[in-house]
Scaffold this motif. Structure first.
Motif, PDB file in Angstrom:
ATOM      1  N   LEU A 198      46.460  49.260  51.813  1.00 38.09           N
ATOM      2  CA  LEU A 198      45.334  48.163  51.998  1.00 38.09           C
ATOM      3  C   LEU A 198      45.317  47.546  50.804  1.00 38.09           C
ATOM      4  CD1 LEU A 198      42.685  49.745  54.180  1.00 38.09           C
ATOM      5  CD2 LEU A 198      44.044  47.905  55.018  1.00 38.09           C
ATOM      6  N   VAL A 199      45.143  46.175  50.894  1.00 38.33           N
ATOM      7  CA  VAL A 199      44.641  45.433  49.604  1.00 38.33           C
ATOM      8  C   VAL A 199      43.325  44.791  49.701  1.00 38.33           C
ATOM      9  CG1 VAL A 199      45.247  43.209  48.147  1.00 38.33           C
ATOM     10  CG2 VAL A 199      46.813  44.655  49.361  1.00 38.33           C
ATOM     11  N   GLU A 200      42.295  45.309  48.733  1.00 39.65           N
ATOM     12  CA  GLU A 200      40.928  45.109  48.770  1.00 39.65           C
ATOM     13  C   GLU A 200      40.541  43.500  48.261  1.00 39.65           C
ATOM     14  OE1 GLU A 200      39.078  48.369  47.659  1.00 39.65           O
ATOM     15  OE2 GLU A 200      39.055  49.500  49.425  1.00 39.65           O
ATOM     16  N   LEU A 201      39.589  43.058  48.538  1.00 45.19           N
ATOM     17  CA  LEU A 201      39.199  41.764  47.868  1.00 45.19           C
ATOM     18  C   LEU A 201      38.424  42.280  46.671  1.00 45.19           C
ATOM     19  CD1 LEU A 201      37.928  39.379  50.648  1.00 45.19           C
ATOM     20  CD2 LEU A 201      39.686  38.867  49.138  1.00 45.19           C
ATOM     21  N   PRO A 202      38.773  41.794  45.454  1.00 40.31           N
ATOM     22  CA  PRO A 202      38.026  42.290  44.118  1.00 40.31           C
ATOM     23  C   PRO A 202      36.691  42.185  44.282  1.00 40.31           C
ATOM     24  CG  PRO A 202      39.924  41.011  43.594  1.00 40.31           C
ATOM     25  CD  PRO A 202      39.913  41.071  45.129  1.00 40.31           C
ATOM     26  N   GLY A 203      36.121  43.239  43.912  1.00 38.46           N
ATOM     27  CA  GLY A 203      34.389  43.246  43.871  1.00 38.46           C
ATOM     28  C   GLY A 203      33.674  43.490  45.171  1.00 38.46           C
TER      29      GLY A 203
ATOM     30  N   SER B 285      35.759  44.953  52.080  1.00 36.32           N
ATOM     31  CA  SER B 285      36.660  43.730  52.800  1.00 36.32           C
ATOM     32  C   SER B 285      37.981  43.993  52.327  1.00 36.32           C
ATOM     33  CB  SER B 285      35.951  42.545  52.352  1.00 36.32           C
ATOM     34  OG  SER B 285      36.184  41.546  52.960  1.00 36.32           O
ATOM     35  N   ALA B 286      38.757  43.932  53.268  1.00 32.99           N
ATOM     36  CA  ALA B 286      40.229  44.266  53.024  1.00 32.99           C
ATOM     37  C   ALA B 286      40.840  42.831  53.281  1.00 32.99           C
ATOM     38  CB  ALA B 286      41.075  45.037  54.150  1.00 32.99           C
ATOM     39  N   LEU B 287      41.708  42.251  52.341  1.00 36.37           N
ATOM     40  CA  LEU B 287      42.423  40.990  52.164  1.00 36.37           C
ATOM     41  C   LEU B 287      43.619  41.108  53.271  1.00 36.37           C
ATOM     42  CD1 LEU B 287      42.993  38.348  51.206  1.00 36.37           C
ATOM     43  CD2 LEU B 287      44.171  39.337  49.244  1.00 36.37           C
ATOM     44  N   GLY B 288      44.173  42.283  53.384  1.00 33.72           N
ATOM     45  CA  GLY B 288      45.136  42.626  53.948  1.00 33.72           C
ATOM     46  C   GLY B 288      45.922  44.168  53.667  1.00 33.72           C
ATOM     47  N   ALA B 289      47.362  43.880  53.686  1.00 34.04           N
ATOM     48  CA  ALA B 289      47.932  45.125  53.470  1.00 34.04           C
ATOM     49  C   ALA B 289      49.477  44.786  52.960  1.00 34.04           C
ATOM     50  CB  ALA B 289      47.901  46.142  54.426  1.00 34.04           C
ATOM     51  N   VAL B 290      50.111  45.681  52.066  1.00 30.94           N
ATOM     52  CA  VAL B 290      51.412  45.367  51.769  1.00 30.94           C
ATOM     53  C   VAL B 290      52.248  46.809  52.184  1.00 30.94           C
ATOM     54  CG1 VAL B 290      51.137  43.609  49.942  1.00 30.94           C
ATOM     55  CG2 VAL B 290      51.131  46.204  49.404  1.00 30.94           C
TER      56      VAL B 290
ATOM     57  N   VAL C  76      40.392  35.917  54.514  1.00 35.48           N
ATOM     58  CA  VAL C  76      41.013  34.736  53.845  1.00 35.48           C
ATOM     59  C   VAL C  76      40.183  33.575  53.827  1.00 35.48           C
ATOM     60  CG1 VAL C  76      43.019  33.076  53.591  1.00 35.48           C
ATOM     61  CG2 VAL C  76      43.266  35.418  53.663  1.00 35.48           C
ATOM     62  N   ARG C  77      39.535  33.214  55.148  1.00 38.22           N
ATOM     63  CA  ARG C  77      38.610  32.239  55.043  1.00 38.22           C
ATOM     64  C   ARG C  77      37.198  32.668  54.577  1.00 38.22           C
ATOM     65  NH1 ARG C  77      40.702  32.770  60.658  1.00 38.22           N
ATOM     66  NH2 ARG C  77      38.927  34.099  61.183  1.00 38.22           N
ATOM     67  N   SER C  78      36.887  33.800  54.234  1.00 39.26           N
ATOM     68  CA  SER C  78      35.613  33.909  53.667  1.00 39.26           C
ATOM     69  C   SER C  78      35.790  33.961  52.136  1.00 39.26           C
ATOM     70  CB  SER C  78      34.980  35.260  54.259  1.00 39.26           C
ATOM     71  OG  SER C  78      35.705  36.295  53.850  1.00 39.26           O
ATOM     72  N   THR C  79      36.855  34.079  51.593  1.00 37.73           N
ATOM     73  CA  THR C  79      36.871  34.147  50.118  1.00 37.73           C
ATOM     74  C   THR C  79      37.123  32.878  49.587  1.00 37.73           C
ATOM     75  OG1 THR C  79      38.004  35.165  48.291  1.00 37.73           O
ATOM     76  CG2 THR C  79      39.328  34.563  50.154  1.00 37.73           C
ATOM     77  N   ALA C  80      36.385  32.762  48.199  1.00 39.54           N
ATOM     78  CA  ALA C  80      36.663  31.550  47.377  1.00 39.54           C
ATOM     79  C   ALA C  80      37.875  31.386  46.470  1.00 39.54           C
ATOM     80  CB  ALA C  80      35.055  31.155  46.611  1.00 39.54           C
ATOM     81  N   ALA C  81      38.520  32.688  46.660  1.00 37.89           N
ATOM     82  CA  ALA C  81      39.646  32.673  45.830  1.00 37.89           C
ATOM     83  C   ALA C  81      40.718  31.646  46.343  1.00 37.89           C
ATOM     84  CB  ALA C  81      40.384  34.024  46.061  1.00 37.89           C
ATOM     85  N   SER C  82      41.508  31.428  45.217  1.00 33.78           N
ATOM     86  CA  SER C  82      42.430  30.405  45.363  1.00 33.78           C
ATOM     87  C   SER C  82      43.888  31.222  46.177  1.00 33.78           C
ATOM     88  CB  SER C  82      42.932  29.649  44.260  1.00 33.78           C
ATOM     89  OG  SER C  82      43.570  30.548  43.187  1.00 33.78           O
TER      90      SER C  82
ATOM     91  N   THR D 153      47.827  35.577  46.216  1.00 31.72           N
ATOM     92  CA  THR D 153      49.125  35.941  45.945  1.00 31.72           C
ATOM     93  C   THR D 153      49.284  36.947  44.856  1.00 31.72           C
ATOM     94  OG1 THR D 153      50.030  33.851  46.524  1.00 31.72           O
ATOM     95  CG2 THR D 153      51.590  35.081  45.090  1.00 31.72           C
ATOM     96  N   ARG D 154      48.555  36.769  43.888  1.00 31.08           N
ATOM     97  CA  ARG D 154      48.574  37.778  42.699  1.00 31.08           C
ATOM     98  C   ARG D 154      48.098  38.980  43.075  1.00 31.08           C
ATOM     99  NH1 ARG D 154      45.685  35.072  39.476  1.00 31.08           N
ATOM    100  NH2 ARG D 154      43.666  36.239  39.564  1.00 31.08           N
ATOM    101  N   TRP D 155      47.127  38.942  43.708  1.00 29.58           N
ATOM    102  CA  TRP D 155      46.549  40.363  44.152  1.00 29.58           C
ATOM    103  C   TRP D 155      47.610  41.025  44.835  1.00 29.58           C
ATOM    104  CZ3 TRP D 155      41.150  37.750  45.893  1.00 29.58           C
ATOM    105  CH2 TRP D 155      40.571  37.387  44.766  1.00 29.58           C
TER     106      TRP D 155
END
Length: 229
Positions: free
Chosen positions: A56-61, A65-70, A83-89, A94-96
């Motif tokens: 799993l890939v978690e949203l930092p902080g 809340s999982a951003l997704g998975a790789v 993705v819709r709820s985060t303010a990240a660009s 992509t970097r995460w």
């Protein structure tokens, strides 16, 4: 239905896959738990076993809340809601994901004990997991990574799974097999009497036995490099 442990789950799960015995299926256990279940399936089918790492890939902080998975093989899955709820660009997302992909590669290399990954061939490929809870994005990423290997027939096999996820996963795999679909499964351990973390050495031992099971598959070609995105 409850399982004593992963070995018990694997032996019972193998009964759903016996029609593949003698047809050279390739088994991939998702993470350490999938390897433990998959080894018993591999024994029953007389097929080789390999690891397929995902995470799993978690949203930092936001650890809940999982951003997704790789996963290995370039597999990835984005949680549209996160993705819709985060303010990240887009570049931050992509970097995460890229950072997590690198961690997956290192984890897989360590668990294989230095042995190269055996790629999936063009025949039947089976992804074995120890269970699928609701919102388990790792399975989606793992299937997508295996799909990129261009198997003729991609199978997902689980001892237990949330029924809602099984229906969605039918869009990712050609065949979905599950011993015990559950309408509400928030955690896989609820279906097991014993479900503990596996030491690296135990996973490496199971993979070593899996290499012995696949020793007759001369057509398999090991690769040193993994393609991600």
């Amino acid at each position: 239905m409850r399982f004593r442990d992963r070995a018990d789950a694997g032996r019972r799960l193998a009964t759903l896959l016996l029609h593949y015995r003698g047809h050279g299926p390739q088994l991939f256990g998702m993470n350490a738990g999938g390897v433990a279940v998959g080894y018993e399936v591999a024994r029953a089918l007389e097929a080789y076993l390999e690891l397929w790492e995902a995470r799993l890939v978690e949203l930092p902080g936001e650890p809940l809340s999982a951003l997704g998975a790789v996963a290995e093989g370039g597999g990835f899955f984005l949680n549209a809601e996160a993705v819709r709820s985060t303010a990240a660009s887009a570049s931050e997302l992509t970097r995460w994901m890229d950072a997590a992909a690198g961690e997956v590669a290192l984890e897989a290399q360590r668990l294989r004990g230095g042995f190269p990954r055996m790629e999936a061939g063009a025949g039947t490929v089976v992804l074995v997991v120890d269970g699928i809870a609701a919102g388990d994005f790792q399975v989606y990423a793992a299937l997508r990574g295996l799909r990129r290997q261009n198997p003729r027939h991609l199978v997902l096999a689980a001892p237990v799974a949330a029924a809602e996820e099984l229906e969605r996963l039918r869009l990712e795999a050609d065949e979905v097999l599950c011993l015990h679909p559950v309408w509400a499964l928030l955690a896989v351990q609820h279906a097991y009497d014993e479900l503990q973390g596996l030491p690296d050495i135990e996973v490496q031992q199971l993979l070593a036995r899996g290499r012995e099971l696949r020793s007759s598959h001369d057509e398999l070609i090991p690769t040193e490099n993994s393609e991600w995105f």
